[in-house]
Each structure stands twice: as structure tokens, then as C-alpha cells.
Scaffold this active site. Structure first.
Site, PDB file in Angstrom:
ATOM      1  CB  THR A 127     -24.775  47.133  82.396  1.00  0.00           C
ATOM      2  OG1 THR A 127     -24.222  48.029  81.428  1.00  0.00           O
ATOM      3  CG2 THR A 127     -24.707  45.718  81.842  1.00  0.00           C
ATOM      4  CB  CYS A 131     -20.788  45.247  75.221  1.00  0.00           C
ATOM      5  SG  CYS A 131     -20.312  46.701  74.286  1.00  0.00           S
ATOM      6  CG  HIS A 176     -21.274  47.658  79.211  1.00  0.00           C
ATOM      7  ND1 HIS A 176     -22.597  48.012  79.202  1.00  0.00           N
ATOM      8  CD2 HIS A 176     -20.947  47.454  77.921  1.00  0.00           C
ATOM      9  CE1 HIS A 176     -23.046  48.027  77.943  1.00  0.00           C
ATOM     10  NE2 HIS A 176     -22.047  47.700  77.154  1.00  0.00           N
TER      11      HIS A 176
END
Lengths: 206, 164
Positions: free
Chosen positions: B25, B31, B48
Site C-alpha cells: 500500500t 492512515c 489501509h
């Protein structure tokens, strides 16, 4: 689900005009600062899925310089002024009349970029406040040099609560001087602010 | 060399896989990237995570991967379905930065640390050991989990690459 499906062309046009007025004034301010002409492209109101958030910046991992300001007042939101490293370097060499080529920035240059962001954001918001009669003011600016994904995702958190889409008012300015200096203004109103912007301008919105 | 299959995990997204591959990711800011792994059967997952709690959700269909409180149990369930044993699963965390230094009362702006706390709490609740983490700070991260070895690579712009 896309929560902005119900926005009609009229409302999108109004948001485009918001970007036009705000970024138009910011572009003028930049042009005065540089004492050189700076052009602005027609603003885009983009309703985009999170996966395409950084497309106009070159992808999630593209390193960019971002000045971030939180907009507080009647219609809160997030405002970004984003440049590529190359464009930031060119902007600084125009401003200080130097010929640096590298993409490392010293303390003074970073502080100058923050201040440029601050001036531009200030003129963006004050013209917007005049146009809408809403009270809008920026917080102290903060600068980051990092991956576009890490930066932009921060600006759309509020949209996460309602779906996987965000609404950005994206305006590109271009200054051509041998190489292109290109930057973006992103105004990302918090979702509840749309109602306030529309009602301040007398645009129907349910 | 035959390249391993690469599976990208988008924002507010979750992917699981069994066998040899890479889960990746990009550009984690505030995040949190959560990975869970059963080394015995090489079953792995990555999420995520964007927000700490689904309590605030106003969505009609809630996406589990987006919220820390839902993502952890959802990933556990998916890994078990692929043959993982819950007692062997280990978790790693990265991200949860505070991208901009702001003096504001708005809680939304310190979402990074809150995402990390919420994810840790949920892991604890489900008795999944958190074996490594690289969280906090004020910079973005890209993460890559090698499902063969369980090694998590954490890359950032100015701080090079770390192995977790």
C-alpha cells in the site's frame, strides 16, 4: 456509493466559480510576488474516488511540497497549495534571483515557500469570503515535503465517514519561464460546508 | 527470477492472500497500514485503515477496511477462511503519522495517533500479538509485506527503508 450524485450542474458550476474567484486572486498575488505573469487554468470541480486522489499530482508516491492550511469559520475545510520539487525550486530562484538546481531546500527556502503558501491561501480565502459573505480564515500554515498520497489523504478524512469519494476544487496555475512552474490549489470543503456555501450564494440545495 | 504476484491495497481497502506474493500500500499518512500473517501456512492480509471508529459512519454500506474497529476482526475472519490458525497470527502496524503540525482543537486533525491507538486496542481485544510497528512521526510511508517471509518493508522519503 457516491454521496455527491445529487449535485446538479448548477451547483457544480457554483463551486467552479468559487475556485475561479479564490484561485484567480491567489494567482494575481503570486504574479505580483514574482513580478511576472502567471496564468490560471479553468478550475475543476472533481468528485473522485479515493483511489484517484493523487492522479493530478503524479500518483501516491510522487514527492511534492505541500503547504496546508485549515480553513476555519462559517464553512470549514482544508486548503492545500501543492508544487512539484522542480517547480518549487524554479519559484524560489525567480524570487531570490539565484540559480540553484538541486532539490534539497534549506531552512530559509522552506520558510519562504510556507510564506508564499500563506499569502496565496490568504488571498484565496479573503476573496472567497467577500464573494460569499461567509466568515473564513486560515490557520497558521504548515509545510510538508512528502508522498502525495500521505498528504492528500489527510485532506479528505472527513469524507471517509460518508463514502469513498471526495470533492476537490482543483485549480492549476502555470508560470512559464524556460521551464514550466506548475502548482495546484486544492480547496476541500468539509462535507457540511457545501450547504453553507450554497445557501450563502442563494443556490438551492437539498 | 519469476516475480511474485503483487497485490495493491488502496485507501480504505483490504486484501488477503495465500502463498507467495507481495501485498503493498502506497503513501500512508495519517492512515494506518495493518498486516496480519500466519507464518505456518503463509496466509497474509493487509488493510489501509483511514478512521479509528465506525461509530461516526454515516454510510449506508460500511466498508470494514476503512475503520480500525471493523478492519481487525474482518481481516482475522478472512485469514481464517483461507486456512490461517488464529493462535499463530501475528500483526504489524505502520503509518498513523501527524502529517502537519497544527494548533487546532479539531480532533479530526490528530487522526493518525488515534488510528494507531484504536487498531492496537482491537488487536489486544482479539488477542492477536502486535510483533512490530513503525508508527507516528510526521512523514508518509509506503509498506510492502512479503508473504513468503512475513517481512514488512517500510519506505519513507527521507528516512530510507526499514525492515519490520
Amino acid at each position: 456509493m457516491n454521496p455527491f450524485d445529487q449535485l446538479a450542474d448548477l451547483q457544480l458550476d457554483v463551486l467552479k466559480e468559487v475556485g475561479n474567484i479564490g484561485a484567480g486572486n491567489a494567482t494575481t498575488a503570486l504574479s505580483k510576488l514574482l513580478n511576472k505573469p502567471v496564468d490560471m487554468r479553468v478550475p475543476k470541480v472533481r468528485i473522485i474516488p479515493f483511489s484517484e486522489l493523487t492522479e493530478s499530482l503524479g500518483g501516491e508516491e510522487q514527492v511534492v511540497i505541500a503547504v496546508f492550511l485549515r480553513v476555519v469559520g462559517d464553512a470549514p475545510g482544508n486548503l492545500f497549495f501543492i508544487l512539484s520539487l522542480k517547480s518549487a525550486r524554479k519559484l524560489l530562484s525567480n524570487l531570490f534571483d539565484t540559480d540553484q538546481e538541486n532539490e534539497e531546500f534549506n531552512e530559509m527556502e522552506l520558510s519562504a515557500l510556507t510564506e508564499i503558501g500563506n499569502i496565496l491561501a490568504g488571498s484565496y480565502l479573503s476573496s472567497l469570503a467577500d464573494f460569499t459573505s461567509l466568515k473564513l480564515s486560515p490557520t497558521v500554515p504548515s509545510l510538508a515535503i512528502d508522498m502525495a498520497g500521505a498528504i492528500m489523504s489527510y485532506g479528505v478524512l472527513q469524507f471517509g465517514e460518508m463514502g469513498d469519494y471526495a470533492l476537490l476544487i482543483d485549480t492549476t496555475f502555470v508560470h512559464h519561464d524556460g521551464v514550466n512552474v506548475e502548482g495546484h490549489f486544492f480547496l476541500i470543503p468539509d462535507p457540511p460546508s457545501f450547504q453553507r456555501i450554497f445557501s450563502a450564494l442563494g443556490v438551492p440545495f437539498t | 527470477m519469476i516475480s511474485k504476484p503483487l497485490v495493491k491495497v488502496g485507501m480504505a481497502d483490504m486484501q488477503v492472500m495465500r502463498g507467495s506474493g507481495i501485498l503493498k500500500t502506497l503513501g500512508l499518512g495519517s492512515c494506518v497500514g495493518l498486516t496480519m500473517y500466519d507464518p505456518w501456512v503463509k496466509v497474509a492480509g493487509m488493510a489501509h485503515i483511514m478512521l479509528p471508529s465506525s461509530d461516526i459512519s454515516r454510510e449506508t454500506t460500511v466498508k470494514a477496511a476503512k475503520y480500525a474497529d471493523l478492519a481487525v476482526p474482518e481481516m482475522l475472519a478472512q485469514l481464517v477462511k483461507l486456512g490461517a490458525d488464529p493462535t499463530r497470527i501475528e500483526a504489524k502496524l505502520a503509518g498513523g503519522a501527524q502529517m502537519f503540525a497544527l494548533n487546532t482543537k479539531n480532533d479530526m486533525m490528530r487522526i493518525g495517533p488515534r488510528n494507531v491507538e484504536a487498531t492496537r486496542e482491537m488487536l489486544k481485544k482479539l488477542s492477536i500479538p502486535l510483533v512490530a510497528e513503525d508508527t507516528g512521526g510526521n512523514y508518509g510511508r509506503t509498506i510492502e509485506l512479503d508473504t513468503e517471509t512475513g517481512i514488512l518493508l517500510v519506505k519513507s522519503v527521507n528516512r530510507g527503508t526499514k525492515e519490520l
